[in-house]
Scaffold this motif. Structure first.
Motif, PDB file in Angstrom:
ATOM      1  N   ASP A 193      -0.793   1.175  -0.904  1.00 12.31           N
ATOM      2  CA  ASP A 193      -0.310   1.499   0.431  1.00 12.31           C
ATOM      3  C   ASP A 193       1.045   1.410   0.938  1.00 12.31           C
ATOM      4  O   ASP A 193       1.385   1.153   2.051  1.00 12.31           O
ATOM      5  N   GLY A 194       2.106   1.510   0.124  1.00 10.86           N
ATOM      6  CA  GLY A 194       3.242   1.504   0.478  1.00 10.86           C
ATOM      7  C   GLY A 194       3.782   0.163   0.537  1.00 10.86           C
ATOM      8  O   GLY A 194       4.864  -0.090   1.274  1.00 10.86           O
TER       9      GLY A 194
ATOM     10  N   ARG B 126       2.182  -2.065   2.777  1.00 14.70           N
ATOM     11  CA  ARG B 126       1.542  -2.291   4.163  1.00 14.70           C
ATOM     12  C   ARG B 126       0.704  -3.181   3.991  1.00 14.70           C
ATOM     13  O   ARG B 126       0.057  -3.575   3.088  1.00 14.70           O
ATOM     14  N   PRO B 127       0.777  -4.201   5.161  1.00 19.08           N
ATOM     15  CA  PRO B 127      -0.333  -5.434   5.282  1.00 19.08           C
ATOM     16  C   PRO B 127      -1.552  -4.518   5.277  1.00 19.08           C
ATOM     17  O   PRO B 127      -1.881  -3.729   5.990  1.00 19.08           O
ATOM     18  N   THR B 128      -2.842  -5.376   4.664  1.00 17.81           N
ATOM     19  CA  THR B 128      -4.108  -4.876   4.644  1.00 17.81           C
ATOM     20  C   THR B 128      -4.948  -5.666   5.420  1.00 17.81           C
ATOM     21  O   THR B 128      -6.223  -5.837   5.441  1.00 17.81           O
TER      22      THR B 128
ATOM     23  N   THR C  81      -6.864  -6.783   8.259  1.00 17.20           N
ATOM     24  CA  THR C  81      -7.576  -6.124   9.675  1.00 17.20           C
ATOM     25  C   THR C  81      -8.399  -7.343  10.413  1.00 17.20           C
ATOM     26  O   THR C  81      -9.065  -8.158   9.878  1.00 17.20           O
TER      27      THR C  81
ATOM     28  N   GLY D 170       1.019  -7.715   3.270  1.00 15.70           N
ATOM     29  CA  GLY D 170       1.783  -6.731   2.669  1.00 15.70           C
ATOM     30  C   GLY D 170       2.682  -7.077   1.339  1.00 15.70           C
ATOM     31  O   GLY D 170       2.253  -8.090   0.829  1.00 15.70           O
TER      32      GLY D 170
ATOM     33  N   THR E 131       9.748  -5.374  -1.444  1.00 11.02           N
ATOM     34  CA  THR E 131      10.310  -4.242  -1.876  1.00 11.02           C
ATOM     35  C   THR E 131       9.953  -4.248  -3.481  1.00 11.02           C
ATOM     36  O   THR E 131      10.417  -3.273  -3.909  1.00 11.02           O
TER      37      THR E 131
ATOM     38  N   THR F  34      12.456  -0.957   8.379  1.00  9.29           N
ATOM     39  CA  THR F  34      11.708  -0.059   7.903  1.00  9.29           C
ATOM     40  C   THR F  34      10.308  -0.896   7.420  1.00  9.29           C
ATOM     41  O   THR F  34       9.326  -0.223   7.574  1.00  9.29           O
ATOM     42  N   ARG F  35      10.548  -2.111   7.215  1.00 14.98           N
ATOM     43  CA  ARG F  35       9.206  -3.127   6.973  1.00 14.98           C
ATOM     44  C   ARG F  35       9.295  -4.201   7.816  1.00 14.98           C
ATOM     45  O   ARG F  35       9.703  -5.224   7.363  1.00 14.98           O
TER      46      ARG F  35
ATOM     47  N   TRP G 230       7.333  -6.277   9.046  1.00  9.58           N
ATOM     48  CA  TRP G 230       6.499  -7.446   8.790  1.00  9.58           C
ATOM     49  C   TRP G 230       7.020  -8.418   7.737  1.00  9.58           C
ATOM     50  O   TRP G 230       6.646  -9.640   7.820  1.00  9.58           O
TER      51      TRP G 230
END
Length: 351
Positions: free
Chosen positions: A82-83, A85-87, A89, A101, A104, A284-285, A287
């Motif tokens: 997912d690019g 990104r942190p998963t 939840t 996440g 790079t 851009t990121r 997190w």
């Protein structure tokens, strides 16, 4: 003085006083100090949160031959999910594949942050404990013997103090940063003792004139026994508080050095190194920047709160007791001034 139910007493505020209930009189200094610390709720909560936070990080990464429970480590290169990104939840709670996440190059950032937290914890504790040990020894010797011994040791302390710690850290880090966090912390600990040494020296200059020290000399006790058996236990409050605050400062020192490139080196990680490596990805990121930054602030705050609680516990003069209504105090309570409370605590410690 005893606290009678006298209507002439001020009913609004009793300030700068220490209240001794019936169950507090006659107990040991250690138990009284523990009660004061437990009564400091922010310090207790901070100590519990700190232990839980560091313990969780150790359980994730593992220690020594014991592996952690997380499936990835801080060195594995993984395909992006997912690019990156942190998963994580919260509702419903789920860690997902990469909770914090990925960076790079595809490394799991949760494993990297937990590894950095463990390394930063190692460094700050080693610096704090080693520097405190050196500072206690130098301060105790200087304060007890005085004279030319005191002059030589304090001039040595002044020489180390005038050199900015960040400069010393940069020189040490450039030489020892690549040898691992433990070696780096040991080298830094040899230069961070000056504040503790000056505080301990001041305490020893005062305590060496007390009657119990003179009694120990008359009884034939050696200098080493007087220093470590009689005087040092009465200065332990200053030592513990200064050590705690030094540990908090060590977090910022390690972060600064790693951010500048003089601390922990890749492929190992620390919280400061993670911020340095991902500062360009802030837009851009974000997190990648916020996870280690929040943990650095949290570590420093928790340790400082614990230090404040220890300072209040060991020094009754730092504690203010405010009562809105005097009549709500127990009938057997005793109100003493701060100086009287200190004298009583010292007398109990000497017994």
């Amino acid at each position: 003085m005893a606290l009678p139910n006298d209507p002439g007493l001020p009913g609004d505020v009793i300030e700068q006083s220490h209240v001794l209930a019936a169950d507090e009189r006659g107990i040991s200094q250690g138990r009284l100090t523990l009660r004061r610390f437990v009564a400091h709720k922010p310090a207790v909560i901070s100590a519990v949160l700190f232990v839980l936070l560091v313990g969780f990080a150790v359980s994730v990464t593992g220690i020594g031959a014991w592996p952690g429970w997380w499936k990835w480590n801080h060195e594995q290169l993984l395909p992006p999910v997912d690019g990156g990104r942190p998963t994580l939840t919260l509702f419903p709670f789920s860690l997902g594949e990469h909770p914090f996440g990925q960076n790079t190059v595809g490394k799991d950032y949760f494993a990297m942050v937990m590894r950095g937290l463990v390394n930063s914890s190692y460094i700050m504790f080693i610096i704090g404990l080693l520097a405190s040990f050196i500072g206690v020894v130098i301060g105790a010797i200087a304060g007890y013997y005085r004279g030319w011994v005191d002059s030589v040791l304090m001039r040595l302390t002044d020489v180390v103090i005038v050199i900015p710690i960040i400069v010393i850290g940069a020189v040490v880090g450039s030489a020892a940063g690549g040898l691992g966090p433990v070696v780096l912390a040991v080298f830094l600990g040899f230069f961070a003792w000056t504040g503790v040494a000056r505080l301990v020296r001041a305490e020893f200059l005062t305590l060496r004139e007390r009657e119990f020290v003179e009694a120990a000399r008359v009884a034939g006790a050696s200098d080493a026994r007087i220093i470590f058996k009689h005087i040092l236990p009465n200065a332990i409050g200053v030592v513990i508080v200064s050590t705690t605050l030094l540990i908090a400062a060590a977090v910022i020192l390690e972060t600064s050095l790693s951010f500048l490139g003089y601390g922990v080196r890749s492929p190992d990680v620390s919280l400061g190194l993670l911020i340095a490596q991902n500062q360009s990805a802030f837009q851009t990121r974000p997190w990648l920047f916020w996870w280690p930054a929040v943990l650095i602030v949290l570590l420093s705050l928790l340790v400082n709160f614990v230090g404040d609680g220890l300072r209040d516990a060991f020094d009754p003069r730092q504690k203010r007791v405010v009562f809105r209504k005097v009549k709500e105090l127990p009938a057997d309570a005793t109100v003493v001034s701060a100086d009287d409370a200190v004298s009583e605590d010292e007398a109990k410690a000497q017994l």
